[in-house]
Structures are given as C-alpha cells and as structure tokens.
Design an enzyme around this catalytic site. Structure first.
Site, PDB file in Angstrom:
ATOM      1  N   PRO A 151       0.800  -1.111  -0.036  1.00 19.76           N
ATOM      2  CA  PRO A 151       0.260   0.160   0.153  1.00 19.76           C
ATOM      3  C   PRO A 151       0.891   1.193   0.012  1.00 19.76           C
ATOM      4  O   PRO A 151       1.725   1.403   1.000  1.00 19.76           O
ATOM      5  CB  PRO A 151      -0.855   0.029   1.293  1.00 19.76           C
ATOM      6  CG  PRO A 151      -0.723  -1.569   1.838  1.00 19.76           C
ATOM      7  CD  PRO A 151       0.563  -2.107   1.373  1.00 19.76           C
ATOM      8  N   GLU A 152       0.554   2.217  -1.151  1.00 10.56           N
ATOM      9  CA  GLU A 152       1.081   3.637  -0.889  1.00 10.56           C
ATOM     10  C   GLU A 152      -0.106   4.506  -0.571  1.00 10.56           C
ATOM     11  O   GLU A 152      -0.834   4.299  -0.099  1.00 10.56           O
ATOM     12  CB  GLU A 152       1.901   3.829  -2.390  1.00 10.56           C
ATOM     13  CG  GLU A 152       2.519   2.744  -2.896  1.00 10.56           C
ATOM     14  CD  GLU A 152       3.366   2.782  -4.432  1.00 10.56           C
ATOM     15  OE1 GLU A 152       3.412   3.887  -4.622  1.00 10.56           O
ATOM     16  OE2 GLU A 152       3.632   1.783  -4.990  1.00 10.56           O
TER      17      GLU A 152
ATOM     18  N   LYS B 248       1.883   6.853   4.598  1.00 11.51           N
ATOM     19  CA  LYS B 248       1.297   5.694   4.588  1.00 11.51           C
ATOM     20  C   LYS B 248       0.874   5.259   5.853  1.00 11.51           C
ATOM     21  O   LYS B 248       0.632   4.181   6.257  1.00 11.51           O
ATOM     22  CB  LYS B 248       2.339   4.692   3.976  1.00 11.51           C
ATOM     23  CG  LYS B 248       2.857   4.916   2.710  1.00 11.51           C
ATOM     24  CD  LYS B 248       4.113   3.975   2.067  1.00 11.51           C
ATOM     25  CE  LYS B 248       4.725   4.512   1.153  1.00 11.51           C
ATOM     26  NZ  LYS B 248       5.932   3.427   0.530  1.00 11.51           N
TER      27      LYS B 248
ATOM     28  N   ARG C  51      13.439  -4.410  -7.060  1.00 16.16           N
ATOM     29  CA  ARG C  51      11.974  -4.194  -7.727  1.00 16.16           C
ATOM     30  C   ARG C  51      12.183  -3.683  -9.154  1.00 16.16           C
ATOM     31  O   ARG C  51      13.240  -2.956  -9.512  1.00 16.16           O
ATOM     32  CB  ARG C  51      11.201  -2.988  -6.814  1.00 16.16           C
ATOM     33  CG  ARG C  51      10.561  -3.732  -5.660  1.00 16.16           C
ATOM     34  CD  ARG C  51      10.166  -2.779  -4.510  1.00 16.16           C
ATOM     35  NE  ARG C  51      11.087  -2.189  -3.762  1.00 16.16           N
ATOM     36  CZ  ARG C  51      10.953  -1.247  -2.953  1.00 16.16           C
ATOM     37  NH1 ARG C  51      10.078  -1.040  -2.649  1.00 16.16           N
ATOM     38  NH2 ARG C  51      12.170  -0.761  -2.543  1.00 16.16           N
TER      39      ARG C  51
END
Ligand SMILES: [Zn+2]
Length: 288
Positions: A2-3, A61, A268
């Site tokens: 989650p960003e 966040k 990533r």
C-alpha cells in the site's frame, strides 16, 4: 504494497462507518503488530476499547484514528500486506486485530498476511506528529514546490529512489514513482540534484496529478494483496501508463516501454520510456 493512494482509499472507506462510532472491546489476536508501540496487547486494549473515533485521517502511509475525549490516537501502518475489511458476516483471512462496533452491529477487521504491519498508540497529536517527523518528510500531496526542490537538491541519488525515500517525502512507492517520472517526462535515474527548475515544476505537478488519479481509481491491486475495505480491487493499473507494461507501446510516443532494474532499487522493477524520458547526460559530458 500500500502506497499513499491505497492508504487514502482505506481511510475514505472506513470514514463513513467509523467516524463517530463507539468501539467495543478490542481484540488483539496477534500482538506482533504492536511491536514498536512499547505496549502490551492488554495495555492497548485498555487504552482503545470503549472509545469513540472522532476522526479518520492519513499521513503518508499512516492511517490515523483520533479517539474522542483525549483517549489518544491509533496509528496503523499497513506496510506490505496490512488492510481492513468491513464486510459482514464473513470473517476474512489473516485477521490480526478486531475493532468491534457493537452499536452498528459491525466489525472492522485488521488483516495482515505477512504480519509486517504495525499498530501504534499515541497520547496526543503532538506525540504522533513528532514520531512521524522523525522518520518522514512532508506528505506527498501536501509538499510545496520549493520544499520539494530543496529536498531533491540535497542528494545525488537517482530520482526514483529519492521519490521513494519516505524521509524526503512521504507516501510514494515503486508503482507511483514510475508513473510520476513518466508523467513529468524525466528519466528515473537522473541524479535528483541535477533537475532543472522546469523539471521540478513538472515533477511537483505530476506527483499530485498521479496520486489524485490513483485515489479516484481506489488504488492499485496487482496480486492477492491490497483490496478496498469492501474487498474490491483498486482500478489504477487498468488505466496507468508505465508500471507492469514492459514491451507495450508508450502512451506518449508509441515506442516499447522498457522494464529494467536501477541502482538503489535492485529488488524491484522499473518501467520507463527511453524516448520520452531521455537518459541523464554522462558526468564527463556535462559542463563543469
Ligand atoms: Zn515514450
């Protein structure tokens, strides 16, 4: 993971139900999520149970529940796989903490498959703000253009890892960093301190534009991870430009989008367009 848009979507999903609602007896199934709070499960339950939630907010966040009557603030950091469910009557998987709302006949389930999320409690806003400021820069939707410029000027790291550094600005992760770099037409590896004033202008505008669009789409779901509080997938990856689109035509120029790995983010993938986002000028060729 989650960003900012996913955490904002969680806040918006919980707000209509939770604001003004009285919590019942909170149940901590997995005390691991309280690591870092300096508080036992019993203590947390005592602090939070039977309180009224007066506000549901977000900072970076972090999801922030303010409790009425000076009962403090509950901060939830979803990190990798944390999330909330508000659907009845089915009990979701990986429930870690239950926040029952007996007067509404509902329960807020805090779920977390990988148990990397954290839940903290602060006595007041000042304490919570100080804790946030120790590990975060300004919220990505609130940062001023000149503050952003000053923060970028302090590092020769690549732009993308700099945007993802929560101490520089809070809320951006791997997916939105790619979208923001493309929207601003800037190469993700350009040293942050070499951006021109016009590039900073474009970047600042792109940060809010992309994050607000992603919030409208209720965030990004690309695996079994993130869902809205109603269990729905976010829609942003159906309309985005870069992330997950290696080999597809760039929406700006039609050339294939590159999928690559860049310094500082080896674990990533990075997606960008080599035409619309030209590579940085090598050091040796730059005017001294
Ligand atoms: Zn392009």
């Amino acid at each position: 993971m989650p960003e900012l848009p996913e955490v904002e979507t969680m806040a918006r999903g919980l707000r209509p139900t939770l604001t003004g609602a009285k919590l019942g007896q909170v149940e901590v199934i997995d005390p691991k999520l309280l690591e870092g709070s300096g508080m036992s499960a019993d203590r947390f339950v005592e602090r939070v149970s039977e309180s009224v939630v007066s506000h549901v907010g977000r900072r970076g966040k972090w999801l922030v529940w303010t409790l009425a009557g000076q009962r403090g603030l509950v901060v939830i950091q979803p990190r990798m796989t944390g999330g909330f469910w508000l659907i009845e009557p089915d009990r979701p998987h990986h429930v870690r903490i239950l926040f029952p709302l007996p007067e509404l006949g509902k329960t807020v389930w805090l779920t977390d498959a990988r148990r990397l999320g954290r839940v903290l409690w602060f006595a007041d806003q000042t304490q919570a703000s100080a804790a946030f400021a120790r590990s975060h820069g300004p919220d990505a939707l609130e940062i001023e253009r000149d503050d952003l410029a000053a923060r970028l000027a302090r590092t020769a790291r690549g732009l993308k890892p700099t945007l993802m550094d929560q101490k520089v600005l809070a809320g951006i992760g791997n997916i939105y960093a790619d979208e923001i770099c493309f929207a601003a037409r800037i190469h993700p590896e350009i040293p942050a301190n070499t951006l021109s004033a016009r590039q900073v202008d474009r970047l600042h505008a792109a940060i809010s534009a992309i994050l607000l669009r992603a919030i409208q789409a209720e965030g990004s779901s690309f695996d079994a991870g993130y869902r809205t509080v109603l269990g729905l997938e976010g829609g942003f990856l159906a309309e985005n430009a870069m992330y997950g689109r290696g080999g597809q035509p760039c929406p700006g120029c039609g050339e294939p989008i590159l999928k690559t790995r860049i310094a500082g983010l080896i674990g990533r993938p990075t997606y960008f367009c080599p035409i619309c986002q030209p590579p940085p000028v090598p050091q040796t060729m730059r005017q001294r």
